[in-house]
Design a protein around this motif. Structure first.
Motif, mmCIF file in Angstrom:
data_model
loop_
_atom_site.group_PDB
_atom_site.id
_atom_site.type_symbol
_atom_site.label_atom_id
_atom_site.label_comp_id
_atom_site.label_asym_id
_atom_site.label_seq_id
_atom_site.Cartn_x
_atom_site.Cartn_y
_atom_site.Cartn_z
ATOM 1 N N ARG A 1 2.592 -1.380 6.613
ATOM 2 C CA ARG A 1 1.557 -0.429 7.008
ATOM 3 C C ARG A 1 0.371 -0.567 6.056
ATOM 4 N NH1 ARG A 1 1.994 5.742 5.400
ATOM 5 N NH2 ARG A 1 -0.244 5.358 5.665
ATOM 6 N N GLY A 2 -0.694 0.201 6.342
ATOM 7 C CA GLY A 2 -1.853 0.227 5.459
ATOM 8 C C GLY A 2 -1.792 1.437 4.555
ATOM 9 N N GLY A 3 -2.880 2.185 4.527
ATOM 10 C CA GLY A 3 -2.929 3.357 3.655
ATOM 11 C C GLY A 3 -3.849 3.126 2.479
ATOM 12 N N ASP A 4 -3.259 2.983 1.301
ATOM 13 C CA ASP A 4 -4.059 2.819 0.094
ATOM 14 C C ASP A 4 -3.206 2.136 -0.967
ATOM 15 O OD1 ASP A 4 -6.321 3.067 -1.517
ATOM 16 O OD2 ASP A 4 -5.657 4.974 -2.354
ATOM 17 N N GLY A 5 -3.832 1.358 -1.846
ATOM 18 C CA GLY A 5 -3.121 0.808 -2.988
ATOM 19 C C GLY A 5 -3.068 -0.700 -3.088
ATOM 20 N N SER B 1 0.831 -1.212 0.000
ATOM 21 C CA SER B 1 0.000 0.000 0.000
ATOM 22 C C SER B 1 0.863 1.258 0.000
ATOM 23 C CB SER B 1 -0.948 -0.038 1.203
ATOM 24 O OG SER B 1 -1.712 -1.236 1.221
ATOM 25 N N SER B 2 0.685 2.103 0.996
ATOM 26 C CA SER B 2 1.401 3.377 1.044
ATOM 27 C C SER B 2 2.838 3.207 1.545
ATOM 28 C CB SER B 2 0.655 4.355 1.953
ATOM 29 O OG SER B 2 -0.660 4.580 1.462
ATOM 30 N N THR B 3 3.657 4.219 1.294
ATOM 31 C CA THR B 3 5.055 4.180 1.706
ATOM 32 C C THR B 3 5.175 4.267 3.231
ATOM 33 O OG1 THR B 3 5.743 5.285 -0.333
ATOM 34 C CG2 THR B 3 7.300 5.307 1.498
ATOM 35 N N SER C 1 -6.354 -2.912 8.063
ATOM 36 C CA SER C 1 -6.634 -1.706 7.287
ATOM 37 C C SER C 1 -6.644 -2.041 5.794
ATOM 38 C CB SER C 1 -5.592 -0.617 7.629
ATOM 39 O OG SER C 1 -5.956 0.630 7.064
ATOM 40 N N ASP C 2 -5.780 -1.419 4.994
ATOM 41 C CA ASP C 2 -5.775 -1.672 3.554
ATOM 42 C C ASP C 2 -5.361 -3.106 3.228
ATOM 43 O OD1 ASP C 2 -6.286 -0.455 0.978
ATOM 44 O OD2 ASP C 2 -4.143 -0.609 0.579
ATOM 45 N N ALA C 3 -4.668 -3.764 4.152
ATOM 46 C CA ALA C 3 -4.276 -5.163 3.952
ATOM 47 C C ALA C 3 -5.489 -6.092 3.929
ATOM 48 C CB ALA C 3 -3.301 -5.604 5.036
ATOM 49 N N HIS D 1 4.285 8.396 -5.892
ATOM 50 C CA HIS D 1 2.995 9.073 -5.719
ATOM 51 C C HIS D 1 2.293 8.652 -4.420
ATOM 52 C CE1 HIS D 1 3.368 10.801 -9.675
ATOM 53 N NE2 HIS D 1 3.412 9.610 -10.256
ATOM 54 N N GLY D 2 3.079 8.480 -3.385
ATOM 55 C CA GLY D 2 2.520 8.095 -2.095
ATOM 56 C C GLY D 2 2.479 6.606 -1.862
ATOM 57 N N PHE D 3 2.577 5.815 -2.914
ATOM 58 C CA PHE D 3 2.593 4.364 -2.787
ATOM 59 C C PHE D 3 4.036 3.872 -2.596
ATOM 60 C CE2 PHE D 3 -0.975 5.201 -5.836
ATOM 61 C CZ PHE D 3 -2.009 4.928 -4.948
#
Length: 327
Positions: free
Chosen positions: A104-108, A42-44, A132-134, A75-77
């Motif tokens: 981590r989670g986040g997005d992607g 997901s996110s960095t 989360s995003d996982a 781009h944030g990923f």
């Protein structure tokens, strides 16, 4: 006659293969010295957080290996979708890697899924850890017929330390000991008993997979107990997601529901006191056990590990809620 027998044999073989695909596999327990891959679908992540997560895994007796693109930025990923998928495929296919934890989670994560055939999860059954995003990965694992672990990631296991009670549960789970929980009662709980296959996670993530081959809610014929949580989603959005589950015919077929924590949403303007009261307005009409305020989610100091795809018994009584996991 020969042709007829051949056709029947082929159909029987296909049916057996389909049944085998639906059976849920529990990944092997880990041993001291086993390798755990850290990936970022997901996110960095923050490099310090990953380093501290690695230290915690070493304290547990494992060998952490950070994926080639786990600390990348695009781009944030954590890298391009192809790079993040490549890390995930490496972790799945490498026979020296015994488990996988998300940084981590986040997005992607959903971008990664379309680059990984479901057969890869089934061919390489390993514990995949995160929340989360996982949730997207957990959904794919269960859809492929493999159990996974909804739990804290690098920041959580590092922040709470080796001696933390929740971390201790995750440690024992990796060693093959399934957890049992008992939590205090909530005023909105709906009493009852149920058994079923446990699935769930971040509500907006798994609702976003609706109808795809990676959707674990496709397994409704097995009797599901659904748990969900979310952060930053307003009550109106959660209301829509809840009714999406109803329209799809998911809610009427559930055996039980476990409601986790909802955080970072604005004060309601709909007349409901909070998110739980809004959910209760609809869930009270289903004759199944419902537990509120179970310690999973983003804002809680305790994010209890749950085994996705595991058969569980849910008991909701006036004295509290018990969750027992069995193979």
């Amino acid at each position: 006659m020969y042709l007829r027998c051949t056709i029947l044999w082929i159909l029987s073989t296909i049916a057996m293969a389909a049944n085998a695909q639906r059976q849920l596999l529990m990944p092997q327990a880990l041993r001291q010295g086993d390798t755990i891959a850290i990936v970022s679908p997901s996110s960095t992540p923050d490099s310090t957080t990953v380093a501290k997560g690695c230290q915690t895994l070493r304290e547990w007796g494992y060998v952490p290996v950070v994926g080639p693109h786990a600390l990348s930025e695009y781009h944030g990923f954590a890298g391009t979708a192809d790079e993040r998928a490549a890390d995930m495929l490496w972790a799945l296919r490498d026979s020296t890697v015994k488990a996988i934890i998300c940084s981590r989670g986040g997005d992607g994560a959903v971008q990664v899924l379309e680059r990984i055939p479901l057969s890869e999860f089934r061919t390489h059954p390993k514990w995949v850890m995160g929340f989360s995003d996982a949730t997207a990965l957990h959904s794919a694992e269960v859809a492929a017929g493999v159990m996974s672990i909804h739990c804290s990631m690098c920041d959580g296991i590092a922040m709470r330390g080796e001696r933390d009670s929740v971390n201790a549960i995750l440690q024992r789970l990796l060693q093959g000991e399934l957890p049992c929980y008992h939590v205090p009662a909530h005023p909105l709980n709906q009493p009852g008993e149920a058994e079923g296959i446990l699935v769930g996670g971040n509500m907006s993530v798994f609702c976003g997979l609706a109808g795809s081959e990676y959707d674990f809610l496709n397994r409704t014929d097995e009797g599901l107990i659904l748990f969900f949580e979310d952060t930053g989603e307003q009550m109106s959005k959660v209301d829509r997601m809840l009714h999406l589950l109803e329209i799809r015919g998911i809610l009427p077929r559930l055996k039980g529901i476990i409601v986790g924590h909802f955080s970072k949403y604005k004060s309601p303007d709909s007349g409901f006191a909070d998110m739980y009261e809004m959910l209760h307005e609809y869930l009270q009409h289903y004759p199944i056990p419902v537990c509120y305020d179970f310690p999973i989610g983003h804002h809680s100091g305790k994010n209890f590990p749950l085994v996705e795809g595991c058969r569980v018994r849910l008991d909701v009584t006036d004295s509290g809620t018990s969750i027992t996991m069995t193979e």
